[in-house]
Design an enzyme around this catalytic site. Structure first.
Site, PDB file in Angstrom:
ATOM      1  N   ASP A 117       0.850  -1.189   0.000  1.00 50.65           N
ATOM      2  CA  ASP A 117       0.000   0.000   0.000  1.00 50.65           C
ATOM      3  C   ASP A 117       0.887   1.241   0.000  1.00 50.65           C
ATOM      4  O   ASP A 117       2.080   1.168   0.312  1.00 50.65           O
ATOM      5  CB  ASP A 117      -0.884   0.027   1.254  1.00 50.65           C
ATOM      6  CG  ASP A 117      -2.033  -0.968   1.152  1.00 50.65           C
ATOM      7  OD1 ASP A 117      -2.366  -1.355   0.032  1.00 50.65           O
ATOM      8  OD2 ASP A 117      -2.568  -1.350   2.200  1.00 50.65           O
ATOM      9  N   ASP A 173      -4.815  -3.038   4.819  1.00 51.25           N
ATOM     10  CA  ASP A 173      -5.318  -2.452   6.064  1.00 51.25           C
ATOM     11  C   ASP A 173      -6.836  -2.487   6.163  1.00 51.25           C
ATOM     12  O   ASP A 173      -7.386  -2.430   7.245  1.00 51.25           O
ATOM     13  CB  ASP A 173      -4.822  -1.007   6.226  1.00 51.25           C
ATOM     14  CG  ASP A 173      -5.130  -0.148   4.999  1.00 51.25           C
ATOM     15  OD1 ASP A 173      -5.936  -0.585   4.152  1.00 51.25           O
ATOM     16  OD2 ASP A 173      -4.555   0.944   4.888  1.00 51.25           O
ATOM     17  N   ASP A 224      -9.433  -5.940   2.071  1.00 49.88           N
ATOM     18  CA  ASP A 224      -8.117  -6.478   1.716  1.00 49.88           C
ATOM     19  C   ASP A 224      -7.937  -7.918   2.187  1.00 49.88           C
ATOM     20  O   ASP A 224      -6.961  -8.576   1.820  1.00 49.88           O
ATOM     21  CB  ASP A 224      -6.999  -5.623   2.333  1.00 49.88           C
ATOM     22  CG  ASP A 224      -6.846  -4.286   1.620  1.00 49.88           C
ATOM     23  OD1 ASP A 224      -7.083  -4.241   0.407  1.00 49.88           O
ATOM     24  OD2 ASP A 224      -6.480  -3.297   2.281  1.00 49.88           O
TER      25      ASP A 224
END
Length: 1193
Positions: free
Chosen positions: A384, A688, A692
């Protein structure tokens, strides 16, 4: 309201805690009500408000920290704590029992006990301490059991401590009117718990208010359908469930063992229960080595038994425990015990437990053991952006406010009152985050960092978001949480004059396409036409190219009552979030972490490809990726919609160059992970959000963010990055490689000893002589290599050079060719000196000479017969006959005067028949003298093996000592199993290794130089002998240097040295081909996208700017081919369908894939008929595109 304890009619035995409860609702009543989910009884108590009053809670301000009835402590004392009975620590005696259950250990113990009994019961054996060896073996075996049990006990305690950390999470509660973060264990009955999307519910409760709160109760009920929760229809919330959507406040009514879910984190599997892949691989290695060991043991036993039967002419029951079959069985079992490398699984467990503890200090909390080792083989990391690559300290630095752009945050005086009103209500109410002011003046962010940045903006504009929320809390009708599909969040608020106002915020380019008007400085609005939309998109693009996250704030008014409006109109966020009026676009800066560029470079040097997968704008993502060093020359950036609609055949060749996936959805991330795994990559993924979780589960190693991550994401992950920092991910790679390398070090060390033990035992049994190492010595060697060496080599810290090599990937064998070379070289060195001491030393140096039978009868006969009740005259008469007359020794001297019978036969020929030679007067019949001679021969035979072993003792003592010291030196050599020459690098930091090597050396000195030597059947050595042993032991180091230098020198002479060395090292992940691309190519041949749709448009080819080739390797024709990248037409997907916004409107004409290069068009400058192409500068000024090729500078 009914009486809490009479009207409800709960008839339960009064518990001890009921007696001390100061509240009107007793614990037994409350827990019964919660367990039954009895709505009728709840109504009798006055609903949630009545329950709150009955337990002394305040639904608005929550509990207090005071020491009175409204305080947390009073409620904890009355209703219990949110903790669970701890699992009792493992019993050391149970560990002892487990360690003693090993079949070989059991057999060894039984045979040792039998040896002790026989050695003590038979007088002749008792006289020679026949019980001593059995007792020593028994003692050593018990020591091995105790050490093994101690290590297992320590390991279990360590895992138990680590597992406790899994259950600790921070939750949001209201205390004293303030929202605060507290550990889940501090939550008590009466607390007001705030739940948000992705949260794990840690206590049972009743819903106070719900903003579309939906829970997943599958873990509790098994039902897969999520359940909507609200105060009226279903207020019951259970611990152990998770929040799928929405948010809300809950009154806690049961905690800890009193909640319906026995333990909140029961779904989390305990680490250490299952074998990791590496343990499974090592178990297979151990099984193969064990089979070889058992074969050698059987061969040795049979060889020794056959030899014994031949010597004793069919056997002698009296000698079964006197260097006989019982000792042979003990020896064979010991060889089996030594050959079984039970230390391999132990070494894995030790290094994993040790690494897990150390990784915590590096902000890596390992939830799944296998992740430690798998992370070391990672070939790709999909990371990310926000918080991982950046600092996650977002700040609004510039913006567009109602028609005016400001290079910095404007003062309140420069904005109109109407605009300030919109800003404060959108920023405060359409927001679930909050700020925590610390005593030192710093501000901690709690919740979504973008929302925290908006709260900081409100503070700069002079607003108190807490006060705004308190004033308008009752006006909130519905909240629409952020989702990765919508890229926006909204709140519906009741306004005066029968108006409902929707406050919306989200990704600027998404929100703008839902807007129909723009607010102006004077409060008026202008329509959002195509030209205006393009102007605003260009504004967003220019901000994004500077690395800013662009958030658009908008609103829309709805009439409170509208007969034409469907009753469920406000349930669908997609239809509510339309026709918006944009009033602000803020640019939020999130700086790249200072350590990230170096960490990314380290990963790239280690052969790991780092990819950024983000929901951000493509330009923002590119800017950050360049700063991080992820997006470099010849690499590409792509947008999620282009990625998911691209034909499989075109996408697979792009994967090696793909570095940035922007505006991606969780499904895109999942698809990317699956594709990479099919190409043979070992993939680590960060995540997070709740969505996901599938990608985290699909990946080889799921990495959840400890700060920004939801509890759902954390439960789906294998490792939790506690500081959300990419550099911590690199540390996990280093630790993973250290785990793998430590196991390989131990393998090289142990298997070389196994090889030596088996070969030496086989040679000793088959060739003759005595075994080079006796039972007790073999057990000591086994303890060194299995237990102590496992602890020493498995607990070495990682060293930076581990990242210089390529990852081992998915297919590399645990033992490489180079490792085999080290194992064989170390074994040859030790075997050379072992056989030199065993067979060479007695022949070369007289001090170590072994007594022969002739010498034995000539020199030892009188002393031995003296102990067998032969008087001196008989000794003087019988010993020369046995030594010089050929009965049994000295046949050549029989016809000489050395044989006393020669004179007795008047110097004539002495008969070769013993009876005829001794019984001169009556040779056909036995005589007393011959009977005594036979008795003396038996006595001499009985003692010969003992005397032979005694004569071997000096040489065997040197052999044993040199062998152990060589093992110590080999442990140092095994610290580096490549072609490195410095075995001592980092030794000063390997405290456990150094301590164990000192311990082994000290114990060896004690064994050799103290009375313990009697038990091990060795004798103390003098200074010269110690010097020789140390020289032999230390010689293993220069010998290994010589071998490594020889290999290095041989490399240029090998036909293909690099391939040869690669073969030695094993297959590498860098050689992985797209072997998994078969299904992709097959799909491409049928013209299908990844989603399975058939492509009806023209085939699209991506051309690399720097290589005059496509990514599939085909040459591009045309004089200017090198200056172009083929771009996709954004107006249509690859399936030919027009691209539309979520509101259904067609997108403005913006190229999705563009030609980034200098002048000219492909194929001699002729425009293409199949796609829209456009020449743009390579850097800085390109328009918004979903797919970009990074051109060389």
């Amino acid at each position: 309201m009914a009486s809490a304890n009479e009207e409800v009619g709960v008839n339960v035995q009064v518990l001890a805690q009921d007696e001390n409860c100061p509240f009107s609702i007793l614990p037994s009543v409350l827990f019964q009500l919660n367990a039954d989910k009895d709505g009728e009884k709840l109504l009798k108590l006055g609903g949630t408000t009545g329950v709150a009053d009955g337990i002394g809670a305040n639904l608005h301000d929550g509990l207090t920290e005071r020491d009175d009835k409204s305080g947390v402590n009073a409620h904890r004392d009355a209703y219990g704590a949110n903790t669970f009975p701890e699992k009792p620590p493992p019993s050391f005696f149970s560990m002892l029992f487990e360690a003693a259950k090993d079949p070989m250990i059991i057999i060894l113990l039984v045979v040792a006990v039998v040896t002790i009994v026989l050695g003590a019961a038979v007088p002749e054996q008792r006289a020679h301490n026949g019980w001593s060896e059995g007792l020593a073996v028994l003692g050593t075996a018990l020591i091995v059991i105790f050490i093994g049990a101690g290590q297992d006990y320590s390991k279990e305690l360590q895992f138990q401590k680590l597992n406790k950390l899994k259950d600790n999470i921070d939750v949001k509660v209201t205390r004293g009117g303030r929202q605060v973060l507290v550990p889940n264990t501090e939550v008590v009955v009466g607390d007001i718990l705030f739940l948000d999307t992705g949260d794990k519910v840690i206590a049972d409760g009743l819903v106070i208010d719900s903003q579309g709160l939906v829970l997943d109760e599958a873990s509790l009920t098994g039902e897969s359908d999520p359940i909507k929760k609200d105060p009226a229809n279903d207020p019951w919330v259970r611990s152990g469930t998770t929040v799928n959507e929405g948010s809300g406040h809950v009154l806690v009514v049961a905690v800890g063992p009193n909640s319906e879910w026995g333990k909140t984190m029961a779904l989390v599997s305990e680490a250490g229960d299952d074998q990791t892949p590496l343990q499974e691989q090592l178990t297979d290695v151990a099984a193969k080595v064990s089979k070889m060991g058992v074969l050698v043991a059987v061969v040795c036993f049979l060889a020794l038994l056959i030899k014994w039967l031949i010597i004793h002419k069919g056997g002698d029951v009296k000698k079964i425990n006197d260097n006989g079959p019982l000792q042979f069985l003990l020896y064979a079992i010991t060889i089996t015990v030594v050959s079984i490398p039970e230390g391999l699984p132990l070494a894995v467990t030790l290094t994993l437990a040790y690494s897990m503890k150390k990784m915590m200090r590096d902000n890596n909390f390992v939830r799944v053991l296998a992740a430690c080792e798998t992370m070391g083989g990672a070939t790709a990391i999909c990371s990310d952006k926000t918080g991982t690559l950046t600092e996650n300290r977002m700040t609004v630095v510039e913006g567009w406010f109602a028609g005016t752009s400001f290079p910095a945050v404007p003062t309140p005086e420069r904005l109109s009152p109407a605009l300030l009103t919109l800003l404060k209500y959108n920023g405060a109410l359409n927001n679930k985050a909050f700020l925590v002011d610390q005593d030192n003046g710093t501000v901690d962010f709690v919740g979504n960092r973008t929302e925290c940045a908006l709260l900081i903006l409100l503070r700069k504009l002079g607003f108190d978001y807490k006060q705004i929320r308190e004033e308008r809390e009752r006006d909130i009708i519905k909240m629409y949480g952020f989702s990765s599909a919508r890229k926006m969040a909204s709140v519906l608020v009741r306004e005066p004059k029968d108006v409902l106002r929707l406050y919306n915020k989200g990704a600027a380019e998404w929100v703008l396409r839902r807007c129909t008007a723009l607010l102006q400085p004077d409060g008026s609005t202008i329509p959002m036409d195509k030209a205006k939309l393009e102007e605003m998109i260009n504004l967003v693009t220019s901000m994004a190219k500077r690395g800013l996250r662009c958030i658009c704030l908008s609103y829309r008014d709805y009439p409170l009552h509208d007969p034409s409006r469907a009753s469920d109109f406000f349930e669908d966020a997609d239809q509510v979030d339309n026709g918006l009026i944009a009033f602000s676009i803020v640019g939020i800066k999130d700086p790249v972490r200072a350590e990230v560029p170096d960490a990314v470079r380290t990963c790239q040097d280690a052969g790991i490809i780092v990819r950024m997968v983000t929901g951000d704008n493509i330009h923002t993502a590119q800017h950050i990726a360049r700063e991080c060093g992820i997006l470099v020359d010849d690499c590409i950036a792509m947008e999620g919609p282009t990625f998911r609609n691209m034909p499989a055949g075109d996408l697979v060749p792009l994967l090696p160059k793909l570095r940035v996936l922007a505006r991606s959805s969780p499904e895109d991330k999942l698809t990317l992970v699956s594709l990479l795994k099919k190409q043979g990559e070992v993939v680590a993924v960060t995540g997070d959000g709740t969505n996901d979780a599938p990608a985290l589960k699909e990946s080889d190693v799921g990495l959840a963010m400890g700060i920004a991550g939801t509890e759902v994401a954390k439960e789906a992950a294998d490792i939790i990055i506690l500081d959300d920092n990419f550099s911590s991910i690199v540390k996990s790679v280093l630790w993973g490689r250290a785990v793998y390398m430590n196991i390989r070090k131990f393998l090289v060390f142990q298997l070389s000893i196994n090889l030596v033990a088996m070969i030496s035992a086989a040679v000793g049994a088959l060739y003759g002589g005595v075994p080079p190492l006796n039972v007790l010595q073999l057990l000591w060697v086994n303890m060194i290599m299995d237990t102590l060496a496992a602890l020493a080599l498995a607990t070495e810290d990682p060293y930076p050079e581990l990242l210089n090599d390529k990852p081992h990937g998915r297919s590399e064998a645990i033992i490489t060719g180079l490792m085999y070379m080290h194992i064989v070289a170390a074994a040859l060195y030790k075997l050379f000196w072992l056989f030199a001491c065993l067979y060479g030393l007695p022949r070369v140096i007289d001090h170590y000479a072994v007594i022969g039978k002739d010498e034995y009868y000539q020199e030892k006969c009188p002393s031995i017969l003296n102990g067998k009740n032969f008087n001196s005259s008989m000794q003087n008469g019988l010993c020369p006959i046995m030594a010089y007359c050929g009965f049994p020794r000295g046949a050549l001297e029989r016809q000489t005067r050395l044989c006393p019978l020669f004179d007795a036969w008047n110097q004539t020929t002495v008969p070769s028949d013993q009876q005829a030679a001794v019984c001169i007067t009556n040779p056909k019949n036995s005589c007393p003298w011959n009977d005594e001679l036979v008795r003396a021969q038996a006595a001499m035979d009985d003692e010969y093996d003992r005397e032979l072993l005694k004569s071997y003792k000096p040489a065997l003592s040197v052999l044993f000592n040199a062998f152990i010291l060589a093992q110590v030196a080999n442990a140092f050599v095994s610290r580096r199993i490549g072609l490195e020459l410095n075995f001592f690098k980092g030794l000063s930091h390997s405290h456990i290794f150094n301590a164990i090597m000192l311990l082994i050396t000290a114990l060896q000195v004690i064994i050799m130089q103290t009375p313990v030597s009697f038990v091990f059947k060795v004798q103390p050595l003098n200074g010269k002998e110690w010097g020789a042993c140390i020289a032999i032991g230390v010689g293993a180091i220069p010998f290994s240097w010589a071998v490594r230098l020889l290999v290095k020198a041989a490399l240029p002479m090998a036909g293909s040295s690099s391939n040869w060395l690669a073969g030695l090292r094993g297959s590498r992940a860098s050689n992985i081909t797209a072997s998994g691309a078969g299904p992709m190519r097959q799909a491409a041949n049928h013209g299908r996208t990844l989603s399975g749709r058939t492509t009806s448009g023209a085939t699209v080819t991506a051309v690399m700017a720097s290589g005059v080739k496509t990514l599939s390797g085909r040459t591009v024709s045309g004089p200017n081919a090198a200056n172009h990248i083929v771009q996709f037409n954004p107006d249509k997907t690859l399936s030919g369908s027009p691209v539309k916004t979520l509101s259904g409107n067609p997108l403005p004409t913006t190229p999705s894939l563009e030609v980034a290069g200098a002048g000219g068009s492909q194929s001699g400058g002729r425009p293409s008929s199949s796609s829209s192409r456009k020449v743009v500068p390579a850097r800085g000024t390109e328009p918004v595109v979903p797919f970009h090729h990074q051109e060389k500078s």
